[in-house]
Design a protein around this motif. Structure first.
Motif: not given
Length: 511
Positions: A20, A24-25, A28, A164, A197-198, A202
């Motif tokens: 992520t 993007q984080t 989110v 996470k 998230v990945y 992230a």
């Protein structure tokens, strides 16, 4: 693109998941904040219904969840099916707690004359804190991960959750998130009530984000310390609730060794090898009395261990760490290798589907004199290893405990005639742990109202539990209203409300 590894074979497979990105984080977390604002308009009954809907969704997707988790963890369908049941049970238990309402700790002190003079009216209860970051653990892909107790307790408190995903079971995390997210949407929950998230980067961005209000973490002491360091650098530090490291000492008294040494050896073997020894509550050190009865107990434990097969570990890092700790301890002149998984291990391993390329460990028993225990001997080995510490008197145990880190649990096996000795042991053990176990084994943590799963540092870094109903307390904060008009009060603090237990002018009133 991120990859996933089958620990039985070491086979690495591409996923459809990417790490992520920072933006993007951020998106989110901002969606979670928007969901938090909307959740404030929903009552406890609605929230309890959401938790039940999430539990139902896990049950409905059970087979697919178990299949993907088994491929990524090697824990086996039976264990994983039970873990899905536990995850669903947790959501339903928190739904029950939300409906009951006692967790709010509602209190009302009416204004008026007091022993200290005129006093204002004070009304107080616990309120949600905001978006919560939850880090999945490697060893419990459901019960302590995306669908785990941190998620359930944070949602129960009225907080959105950003997860996470753990690198050891990315596809399990993704599947769990998809199941829960779809169920939340179908129930009518706001977008952003759950996010994921990945990737390591992230995770760092998540705990550093100014809108995240708390972090739940189950993992290594090093990983937890790294996150705490990031939190300390925030402009506004936030609570970090970490379950980190635990040796879980187990004491066998002379009376217990004499009365049921073989039974205890069987139970100890089952406990330290359960889940390939990858439980945070695994007994890592067992105090056994010197003498013939203790010798017989240890001989039986050695026999069980020597005949045991190797088992799968979750990932390469755990396997490497296990080997390093075992080899270092054996190289220590004070520590003796008493037993290691025997000749049947390779054949059993092949039958279970793993190969030399996978991540495995043979059950191992080490021996040491209790008086020779050092901090190095008492280091947690995540995997199927137990250190047997032989002692002459309880004084040997008391000295040894000073080298043993504080833990989640301590266990005592004794006989009724040894009550005085047991009381002395408990006095030494109680300040060091969060749960005392008697004539049983610490692995297997009941999910209930009374449970406490925590302990002094380095077991955890807080006084709270991560299992059981009171885990919700981590994600709530007190808010008091002084001389407030009724129109601004939450329903639970109004005079005519009787739906939850409350303390009114010092008197507990039940619903």
């Amino acid at each position: 693109m991120l990859t996933t590894t089958d620990p039985r074979t070491g086979t690495v497979t591409d996923t459809v998941l990417d790490a992520t990105a920072p933006e993007q984080t951020d998106a989110v977390v901002r969606a979670a904040q928007a969901a938090f604002d909307e959740l404030a308009t929903r009552d406890r009954g609605w929230r309890a219904g959401l938790l039940d809907a999430l539990a139902d969704a896990l049950d409905a997707d059970r087979a697919a969840l178990v299949e993907v988790a088994d491929r990524e963890t090697g824990l086996g369908p039976a264990r994983l099916d039970g873990e899905v049941s536990r995850a669903a049970f947790q959501f339903r238990l928190f739904a029950e707690a939300v409906r009951e309402g006692g967790y709010l700790e509602a209190a009302i002190d009416h204004g008026g004359q007091t022993a200290l003079g005129p006093a204002p009216e004070i009304r107080r209860l616990l309120v949600p804190i905001g978006p919560v970051a939850v880090f999945g653990s490697s060893n419990f892909p459901f019960a302590f991960s995306v669908a785990g107790g941190d998620t359930a307790s944070a949602l129960a408190g009225g907080n959105p959750v950003v997860l996470k995903a753990h690198s050891s079971h990315l596809e399990t995390s993704a599947r769990s998130f998809a199941v829960l997210s779809a169920a939340a949407s179908a129930y009518g929950a706001p977008d952003g009530v759950l996010g994921i998230v990945y990737g390591t980067g992230a995770g760092g961005a998540l705990v550093s984000h100014p809108l995240v209000r708390a972090v739940g973490f189950t993992g290594s002491l090093g990983g937890g310390q790294a996150l705490m360091d990031l939190i300390a650098r925030r402009d506004e530090p936030i609570p970090f609730y970490g379950e980190l490291s635990s040796l879980n000492p187990l004491v066998i008294t002379p009376g217990a060794a004499a009365a049921r040494g073989g039974e205890i050896a069987d139970g100890l073997f089952g406990s330290f090898t359960l889940g390939s020894g990858q439980f945070c509550t695994k007994p890592g050190i067992a105090f056994v009395p010197n003498g013939a009865d203790g010798d017989a107990l240890v001989a039986h434990l050695v026999e069980r261990t020597t005949d045991a097969a190797a088992s799968v570990l979750l990932n390469a890092r755990i396997a490497t760490s296990f080997d390093e700790i075992r080899d270092r301890l054996v190289a220590d002149g004070a520590v003796e290798l008493l037993a290691r998984g025997g000749s049947g291990a390779d054949a059993a391993g092949a039958a279970a589907g793993f190969t030399a390329a996978g991540f495995t460990a043979a059950p191992t028993v080490l021996g040491v004199a209790a008086r020779d225990i050092t901090a190095e001997v008492a280091e947690e080995a995540f995997g199927p290893l137990v250190v047997v510490a032989r002692y002459d008197t309880d004084a040997d145990i008391f000295v040894a405990l000073d080298a043993v880190p504080d833990s989640l649990t301590a266990t005592v096996h004794s006989e009724p005639a040894e009550a005085d000795a047991v009381n002395a042991l408990v006095a030494r053990l109680a300040p060091r742990v969060g749960r005392l176990v008697f004539d049983g084994y610490p692995t297997g943590v009941r999910v209930s109202w009374a449970q406490h799963h925590g302990g002094p540092w380095p077991a955890t870094n807080s006084q709270h539990t991560s299992v059981g109903v009171s885990a919700i307390r981590r994600f709530l904060r007190p808010l008091a209203y002084q001389d407030a008009p009724e129109s601004v009060l939450p329903a639970e603090l109004r005079d005519d409300f009787r739906g939850i237990p409350r303390r009114v002018d010092g008197v507990l009133q039940l619903a």
